[in-house]
Design an enzyme around this catalytic site. Structure first.
Site, PDB file in Angstrom:
ATOM      1  CE  LYS A  61      35.006  30.952  34.537  1.00  0.00           C
ATOM      2  NZ  LYS A  61      34.144  31.728  33.611  1.00  0.00           N
ATOM      3  CB  THR A 119      40.127  37.569  38.223  1.00  0.00           C
ATOM      4  OG1 THR A 119      38.871  37.651  37.562  1.00  0.00           O
ATOM      5  CG2 THR A 119      41.176  37.034  37.261  1.00  0.00           C
ATOM      6  NE  ARG A 211      31.774  43.906  34.870  1.00  0.00           N
ATOM      7  CZ  ARG A 211      31.745  43.360  36.083  1.00  0.00           C
ATOM      8  NH1 ARG A 211      30.741  43.629  36.889  1.00  0.00           N
ATOM      9  NH2 ARG A 211      32.706  42.560  36.484  1.00  0.00           N
TER      10      ARG A 211
END
Length: 233
Positions: A61, A119, A211
């Site tokens: 990013k 998100t 996860r």
């Protein structure tokens, strides 16, 4: 379109990562190396995983002045990754500089994506804390159009906005969507989420799952479940 599931390797060390990958004896999943693992192990972790035969999304990013991002992308272009990203908020100029830096002398480069809004960011937080007065769909749509104008291949966005991006930028503009949770899992710190099946229906080309796979009692079975829901053969 070749839909695929990308596993987020959110581990703190190479040892943990290789222990996890060793469990996949039949598949070679597409994987994401993020900040935690890359900062802990450096570029060597990319080379090690690539040597195992995995496709890699290097998720760092980038977000800085155009010249700095250009030079950083020149370094990343030397790693044999398949996909990398930056923040769309860095402006069209920064994104164009990134494309230039990432492109190798022979004209090839990894796929380059722009992160629209994380998100974990709700519309309320975006407006109140980041002082962006537009709605979430308006912001994501504009950032996606900026990325397309800059020559990028697609965006990282919530699965809730994938269809909007396709409408704004065309069906060939890639949507890579984190925030994926299987129907019976905890959403944890994500606030804009969707199941794999709904993500595909909504226009996601790739989903990023962390996860729900990496913390599962049987990660291989969890991965196969995501593949079956998102990209059945």
């Amino acid at each position: 379109m070749n839909w695929d599931v990308i596993i987020a390797l959110d581990f703190a060390s190479a040892a943990e990562t290789m222990y996890f990958l060793d469990r996949f004896t039949e598949e070679k999943p597409f994987v994401k190396i993020g900040m935690e693992l890359f900062y802990a192990e450096g570029p060597d972790i990319v080379r090690q995983i690539k040597q195992r035969g995995h496709k890699i999304f290097l998720d760092l990013k980038l977000h800085d002045i155009p010249n700095t991002v250009n030079k950083a992308m020149r370094v990343l272009s030397g790693l044999d990754v398949d996909m990398t990203n930056l923040h769309a908020a860095g402006t069209i100029e920064m994104m164009k500089a990134a494309v230039e830096g990432l492109t190798r002398a022979d004209g090839t480069r990894p796929l380059l994506l722009a992160v629209t809004q994380l998100t974990s960011t709700s519309e309320q937080r975006m407006q109140n804390e980041l002082l962006i007065d537009a709605t979430m769909p308006e912001t994501v749509g504009k950032y996606a159009r900026n990325a397309k104008e800059a020559g990028l291949d697609g965006v990282v966005c919530s699965p809730l906005e994938a269809a909007l991006v396709k409408e704004s930028c065309g069906k060939d503009f890639l949507t890579v969507t984190p925030g994926i949770r299987v129907a019976d899992s905890d959403v944890q710190d994500q606030v804009r989420v969707m199941t794999p099946a709904r993500a595909r229906e909504g226009g996601s080309d790739y989903i990023v799952v962390g996860r729900p796979i990496t913390a599962a009692d049987d990660p291989v079975a969890a991965y196969r479940r995501c593949i079956e829901e998102f990209a059945p053969k």
